[in-house]
Write a protein that holds these residues in place. Structure first.
Motif, PDB file in Angstrom:
ATOM      1  N   ASN A  29       0.847  -1.192   0.000  1.00 56.90           N
ATOM      2  CA  ASN A  29       0.000   0.000   0.000  1.00 56.90           C
ATOM      3  C   ASN A  29       0.888   1.249   0.000  1.00 56.90           C
ATOM      4  N   ARG A  30       0.758   2.085   1.022  1.00 59.50           N
ATOM      5  CA  ARG A  30       1.507   3.353   1.040  1.00 59.50           C
ATOM      6  C   ARG A  30       2.744   3.273   1.941  1.00 59.50           C
ATOM      7  N   HIS A  71       6.366   5.727   5.390  1.00 63.01           N
ATOM      8  CA  HIS A  71       5.075   6.071   4.788  1.00 63.01           C
ATOM      9  C   HIS A  71       5.395   6.922   3.563  1.00 63.01           C
ATOM     10  N   THR A  72       5.278   6.343   2.390  1.00 63.05           N
ATOM     11  CA  THR A  72       5.812   6.991   1.189  1.00 63.05           C
ATOM     12  C   THR A  72       5.165   8.335   0.834  1.00 63.05           C
ATOM     13  N   PRO A  73       3.852   8.555   1.037  1.00 64.87           N
ATOM     14  CA  PRO A  73       3.302   9.872   0.684  1.00 64.87           C
ATOM     15  C   PRO A  73       3.901  11.011   1.498  1.00 64.87           C
ATOM     16  N   ASP A 221      -3.535   3.577   7.597  1.00 66.28           N
ATOM     17  CA  ASP A 221      -2.259   4.300   7.714  1.00 66.28           C
ATOM     18  C   ASP A 221      -1.968   4.699   9.164  1.00 66.28           C
TER      19      ASP A 221
END
Length: 281
Positions: A29-30, A71-73, A221
Motif C-alpha cells: 500500500n503506502r 510512509h511513502t506519501p 495508515d
C-alpha cells in the motif's frame, strides 16, 4: 584460492551503493518496509562508533544493519539502527549490574577496584537499551493512546508477503550471559508486525526483556508502538523453569530462549502510543 580478510583490518565504511545493494525492500500500500543485513563491523568502524558513543561496544556489532518503515506519501520514517540503540544505553554507573561473584572479588581488592573505577568510564555494560526506534527529523510524533494491537488479527494464518530477522548487536557479557538486540518482522496484505527485542540474561543475577512492537494498519495508515519492559531475578526464573518439570538439560536450553522465559518475568514498564498518517503528504 579464497582469501579471508583479517577481522581487525581497518577499512572504510560501506559506500552508499554497497548499502543500497544490501538493502531489501517491500512496498505494501503506502508503506515501504526495508531491512539491511551486513557482516560484523570491523575495527575502523568500531573505533569510530565508540568515539561517537563514548562507551565500548559489544563484541558482535552489526553497525550497518537496519530495519525501517516509511510512509511513502509523507516520507515519515521509523527506523531501528545499531548506533541509536547503543546510544540509549545508560552511560553512568546508576544501572550497572555486577556479576554474581563481584562482591566477593571486590572485598579482597578494594584498592585495586577503586583504581579501576577511576580509570574506566562507567556504563551499563549489560547493554540494556530502552531503545524503541528513531523517528526521522520532522516526522509526526507518537502520542499516548488507549488503542491496543489487535492480537487476534495477527493470529490469523494470512499469507506472509515479507519476512526478515535482523541482529543489531550481541554480547556474551564476558562469558556471564547474553545481551542481544534483534528485530523480527512479518508483513501481511492488510497489516504488519515488527518486534524489536532486547534479551539480557546475566547468569545468577537477572533476566530482562525489553520489547518494542510496531503494528501498521495498511488500510488506515495508523502505526501503533507498544513498549514493554520485563525482568526477574535469575534464580526466580531458573526455579520457575524447574517447577514446570523440565530436566536439567532442558532448563539450560530454556535459559537461552527468551520466549520460554517471558512468562516468568514481571512487567516493570508498559506504554502504547500511536501516530495517524492518513492524509499526510
Amino acid at each position: 584460492m579464497n582469501h579471508a580478510t583479517p577481522p581487525n583490518e581497518p577499512f572504510s565504511s560501506p559506500s552508499d551503493l554497497a548499502l543500497a545493494a544490501a538493502t531489501t525492500s517491500h512496498t505494501q500500500n503506502r508503506f515501504r518496509i526495508s531491512t539491511r543485513k551486513l557482516p560484523i563491523s570491523k575495527s575502523a568502524a568500531i573505533d569510530a562508533l565508540e568515539k561517537k558513543l563514548g562507551i565500548p561496544v559489544p563484541e558482535m556489532i552489526f553497525g550497518d544493519n537496519l530495519v525501517s518503515i516509511t510512509h511513502t506519501p509523507s516520507n515519515w520514517t521509523l527506523s531501528f539502527n545499531t548506533q541509536d540503540a547503543l546510544d540509549a544505553v545508560d552511560k553512568t554507573d546508576k544501572h550497572m549490574l555486577r556479576v554474581a561473584y563481584a562482591r566477593d572479588w571486590e572485598s579482597t581488592r578494594e584498592e585495586t577496584t577503586q583504581n579501576i573505577k577511576e580509570v574506566v568510564k562507567p556504563y551499563d555494560w549489560s547493554y540494556s537499551t530502552a531503545y524503541a526506534g528513531s523517528v526521522a527529523d520532522g516526522g509526526a510524533a507518537f502520542a499516548p493512546t488507549e488503542k491496543q494491537i489487535p492480537i487476534e488479527l495477527l493470529k490469523r494464518r494470512d499469507p506472509i508477503l515479507f519476512f526478515d530477522e535482523v541482529v543489531l548487536y550481541e554480547s556474551e557479557l564476558d562469558d556471564n550471559g547474553i545481551s542481544l538486540y534483534s528485530a523480527k518482522l512479518r508483513v501481511h496484505e492488510k497489516r504488519m508486525l515488527l518486534l524489536c527485542r532486547l534479551f539480557m540474561r546475566l547468569d545468577n543475577v537477572l533476566v530482562r526483556l525489553r520489547d518494542t512492537r510496531i503494528y501498521v494498519d495498511f488500510e488506515t495508515d495508523e502505526v501503533l508502538r507498544e513498549y514493554t519492559s520485563k525482568e526477574a531475578s535469575f534464580n526466580h526464573v531458573k526455579n520457575a523453569l524447574r517447577r514446570t518439570g523440565r530436566l536439567p538439560d532442558d532448563v539450560t536450553v530454556a535459559l537461552r530462549d527468551p520466549n520460554a522465559l517471558d512468562p516468568f518475568l514481571n512487567v516493570v514498564e508498559h506504554r502504547i502510543e500511536a501516530v495517524s498518517l492518513a492524509g499526510q503528504q
